[in-house]
Design a protein around this motif. Structure first.
Motif, PDB file in Angstrom:
ATOM      1  N   ALA A 243       5.298  -0.340   0.607  1.00 20.59           N
ATOM      2  CA  ALA A 243       6.592  -0.300  -0.347  1.00 20.59           C
ATOM      3  C   ALA A 243       7.610  -0.875   0.708  1.00 20.59           C
ATOM      4  O   ALA A 243       8.425  -1.542   0.067  1.00 20.59           O
ATOM      5  CB  ALA A 243       6.822   1.476  -0.151  1.00 20.59           C
ATOM      6  N   GLY A 244       7.571  -0.849   2.063  1.00 16.84           N
ATOM      7  CA  GLY A 244       8.429  -1.596   2.929  1.00 16.84           C
ATOM      8  C   GLY A 244       8.354  -3.076   2.607  1.00 16.84           C
ATOM      9  O   GLY A 244       9.228  -3.552   2.844  1.00 16.84           O
ATOM     10  N   TRP A 245       7.408  -3.514   2.518  1.00 15.77           N
ATOM     11  CA  TRP A 245       7.075  -4.909   2.443  1.00 15.77           C
ATOM     12  C   TRP A 245       7.249  -5.385   0.993  1.00 15.77           C
ATOM     13  O   TRP A 245       7.125  -6.922   0.696  1.00 15.77           O
ATOM     14  CB  TRP A 245       5.532  -5.336   2.834  1.00 15.77           C
ATOM     15  CG  TRP A 245       5.269  -4.864   4.271  1.00 15.77           C
ATOM     16  CD1 TRP A 245       6.017  -4.851   5.310  1.00 15.77           C
ATOM     17  CD2 TRP A 245       3.856  -4.546   4.915  1.00 15.77           C
ATOM     18  NE1 TRP A 245       5.225  -4.872   6.550  1.00 15.77           N
ATOM     19  CE2 TRP A 245       4.233  -4.565   6.310  1.00 15.77           C
ATOM     20  CE3 TRP A 245       2.767  -4.281   4.271  1.00 15.77           C
ATOM     21  CZ2 TRP A 245       2.962  -3.856   7.120  1.00 15.77           C
ATOM     22  CZ3 TRP A 245       1.729  -3.908   5.309  1.00 15.77           C
ATOM     23  CH2 TRP A 245       1.770  -3.594   6.465  1.00 15.77           C
ATOM     24  N   SER A 246       7.500  -4.554   0.014  1.00 19.06           N
ATOM     25  CA  SER A 246       7.385  -4.906  -1.489  1.00 19.06           C
ATOM     26  C   SER A 246       6.081  -5.357  -1.888  1.00 19.06           C
ATOM     27  O   SER A 246       6.077  -6.366  -2.502  1.00 19.06           O
ATOM     28  CB  SER A 246       8.433  -5.820  -1.749  1.00 19.06           C
ATOM     29  OG  SER A 246       9.731  -5.365  -1.425  1.00 19.06           O
ATOM     30  N   THR A 247       5.104  -5.083  -1.138  1.00 18.52           N
ATOM     31  CA  THR A 247       3.744  -5.242  -1.990  1.00 18.52           C
ATOM     32  C   THR A 247       3.231  -4.281  -2.722  1.00 18.52           C
ATOM     33  O   THR A 247       3.282  -3.183  -2.521  1.00 18.52           O
ATOM     34  CB  THR A 247       2.683  -5.272  -0.797  1.00 18.52           C
ATOM     35  OG1 THR A 247       3.057  -6.384   0.646  1.00 18.52           O
ATOM     36  CG2 THR A 247       1.371  -5.547  -1.246  1.00 18.52           C
ATOM     37  N   ARG A 248       3.049  -4.908  -4.037  1.00 15.08           N
ATOM     38  CA  ARG A 248       2.644  -3.912  -5.068  1.00 15.08           C
ATOM     39  C   ARG A 248       1.242  -3.495  -4.886  1.00 15.08           C
ATOM     40  O   ARG A 248       0.413  -4.346  -4.625  1.00 15.08           O
ATOM     41  CB  ARG A 248       2.961  -4.868  -6.261  1.00 15.08           C
ATOM     42  CG  ARG A 248       2.907  -3.560  -7.599  1.00 15.08           C
ATOM     43  CD  ARG A 248       3.791  -4.472  -8.756  1.00 15.08           C
ATOM     44  NE  ARG A 248       2.799  -5.620  -9.191  1.00 15.08           N
ATOM     45  CZ  ARG A 248       2.287  -6.129 -10.088  1.00 15.08           C
ATOM     46  NH1 ARG A 248       2.035  -5.025 -10.938  1.00 15.08           N
ATOM     47  NH2 ARG A 248       1.441  -7.221 -10.390  1.00 15.08           N
ATOM     48  N   ILE A 249       0.907  -2.055  -5.376  1.00 13.22           N
ATOM     49  CA  ILE A 249      -0.503  -1.589  -5.416  1.00 13.22           C
ATOM     50  C   ILE A 249      -0.820  -1.380  -6.790  1.00 13.22           C
ATOM     51  O   ILE A 249      -0.002  -0.387  -7.387  1.00 13.22           O
ATOM     52  CB  ILE A 249      -0.554  -0.700  -4.483  1.00 13.22           C
ATOM     53  CG1 ILE A 249      -0.228  -0.852  -2.918  1.00 13.22           C
ATOM     54  CG2 ILE A 249      -1.868   0.147  -4.519  1.00 13.22           C
ATOM     55  CD1 ILE A 249      -0.427   0.380  -1.962  1.00 13.22           C
ATOM     56  N   VAL A 250      -1.920  -1.777  -7.290  1.00 10.66           N
ATOM     57  CA  VAL A 250      -2.537  -1.419  -8.595  1.00 10.66           C
ATOM     58  C   VAL A 250      -3.927  -0.617  -8.394  1.00 10.66           C
ATOM     59  O   VAL A 250      -4.603  -1.282  -7.919  1.00 10.66           O
ATOM     60  CB  VAL A 250      -2.635  -2.819  -9.546  1.00 10.66           C
ATOM     61  CG1 VAL A 250      -3.259  -2.304 -10.797  1.00 10.66           C
ATOM     62  CG2 VAL A 250      -1.245  -3.375  -9.646  1.00 10.66           C
ATOM     63  N   VAL A 251      -3.698   0.488  -8.776  1.00 11.01           N
ATOM     64  CA  VAL A 251      -4.948   1.362  -8.665  1.00 11.01           C
ATOM     65  C   VAL A 251      -5.525   1.388 -10.049  1.00 11.01           C
ATOM     66  O   VAL A 251      -4.877   1.992 -11.106  1.00 11.01           O
ATOM     67  CB  VAL A 251      -4.651   2.830  -8.150  1.00 11.01           C
ATOM     68  CG1 VAL A 251      -5.943   3.713  -8.035  1.00 11.01           C
ATOM     69  CG2 VAL A 251      -4.123   2.863  -6.706  1.00 11.01           C
ATOM     70  N   THR A 252      -6.738   0.819 -10.223  1.00 11.86           N
ATOM     71  CA  THR A 252      -7.320   0.950 -11.505  1.00 11.86           C
ATOM     72  C   THR A 252      -8.169   2.141 -11.888  1.00 11.86           C
ATOM     73  O   THR A 252      -8.878   2.235 -12.947  1.00 11.86           O
ATOM     74  CB  THR A 252      -8.156  -0.327 -11.722  1.00 11.86           C
ATOM     75  OG1 THR A 252      -9.192  -0.511 -10.758  1.00 11.86           O
ATOM     76  CG2 THR A 252      -7.214  -1.571 -11.440  1.00 11.86           C
ATOM     77  N   GLY A 253      -8.787   2.745 -10.698  1.00 13.23           N
ATOM     78  CA  GLY A 253      -9.964   3.812 -11.016  1.00 13.23           C
ATOM     79  C   GLY A 253     -11.209   3.182 -11.067  1.00 13.23           C
ATOM     80  O   GLY A 253     -11.295   1.924 -10.756  1.00 13.23           O
ATOM     81  N   ALA A 254     -12.300   4.100 -11.137  1.00 17.23           N
ATOM     82  CA  ALA A 254     -13.644   3.481 -10.911  1.00 17.23           C
ATOM     83  C   ALA A 254     -14.183   2.644 -11.821  1.00 17.23           C
ATOM     84  O   ALA A 254     -14.901   1.724 -11.816  1.00 17.23           O
ATOM     85  CB  ALA A 254     -14.798   4.562 -10.453  1.00 17.23           C
TER      86      ALA A 254
END
Length: 257
Positions: A243-254
């Motif tokens: 969040a501090g780096w502005s790196t987006r995280i996309v969690v897709t599930g299994a």
């Protein structure tokens, strides 16, 4: 379930939990304690696990898991991550895909993209994308690593430096709690760093098994990455750092198996 099917799942549980026990595995698979002890002994003899009292642990993190074994792990998660990643790759761009089973899954999802120029040091990616007539494929030079079809070494780095691509999609062997991308092969690390340097944007695809693994060589921080695609939430420290780096995280599930 046969021994051939049990072994990859035992290794996946060990990577997720850091340790497996005879009692829990016997209950999980519905087999005898003696059967599980034989499984763990076989995996220990193959160098995949180290036996401890009551179970087994992962060996020290100095070498990677065999390629075919990696290909069979978390296939549903890799497909889900690959679909989400490919959905954010526009047509008409130059793209780098590096070595790894997750990036190969992304290549599979690009078969209907148009007007792509794909540079890769992964012979398996090149083979997959031959099925897309609207995709031009360029292989880097480099030393062939027969175990996984990767091209590595100084010639691969030199080839990569001849390009400036719009987007890179890379994998890694491990992702630590400080948000560092790690690998086992120092030559591959050099190639990955060159990819990052020559790319305008970078995506990382890494399933949850990478969160509990250790590898000795650092590629870069997630701060150098635009988006991380993964199948399970990262740890709170990594999420906070991203969040501090502005790196987006996309969690897709299994995803489906």
């Amino acid at each position: 379930m046969t021994q051939t099917l049990r072994h990859p799942e035992i290794l996946e549980i060990a990577r997720r939990d850091g340790k497996v026990t005879v009692d829990r595995l016997a209950a999980h698979f519905g087999v005898t304690l003696q059967t599980i002890r034989r499984d763990l002994s076989d995996l220990a003899e193959a160098g995949r696990l180290e036996r401890v009292h009551g179970g087994a642990v992962l060996p020290s993190g100095t070498s990677n898991v065999a390629y075919e074994e990696r290909r069979a792990l978390n296939t549903g998660a890799k497909r889900a991550m690959a679909r989400a990643c490919a959905a954010q790759i526009p047509n008409g761009i130059s793209l780098f895909l590096n070595i790894g089973t997750s990036t190969e899954a992304v290549a599979q999802e690009l078969l209907h993209h148009t007007d792509l120029l794909v540079i890769t040091n992964n012979m398996n990616v090149a083979r997959i994308l031959t099925a897309n007539p609207d995709c031009e494929v360029i292989l880097t030079g480099g030393q062939l690593r027969r175990s996984d079809g990767g091209l590595i070494g100084a010639l691969a780095v030199e080839s990569i430096r001849a390009f400036k691509f719009d987007l890179a999609v890379i994998g890694c062997s491990a992702l630590d709690t400080e948000g560092d991308l790690l690998d086992f092969d120092i030559q591959e690390v050099g190639v990955s760093r060159a990819i990052l340097a020559q790319s305008r944007r970078t995506f990382v695809v890494a399933d949850h098994s990478k969160f509990s693994r250790k590898a000795p060589a650092r590629i870069a921080s997630l701060s150098a990455v635009e988006t991380l695609f993964t199948d399970q939430p990262v740890s709170p420290p990594v999420a906070e750092a991203c969040a501090g780096w502005s790196t987006r995280i996309v969690v897709t599930g299994a995803g489906p198996r």
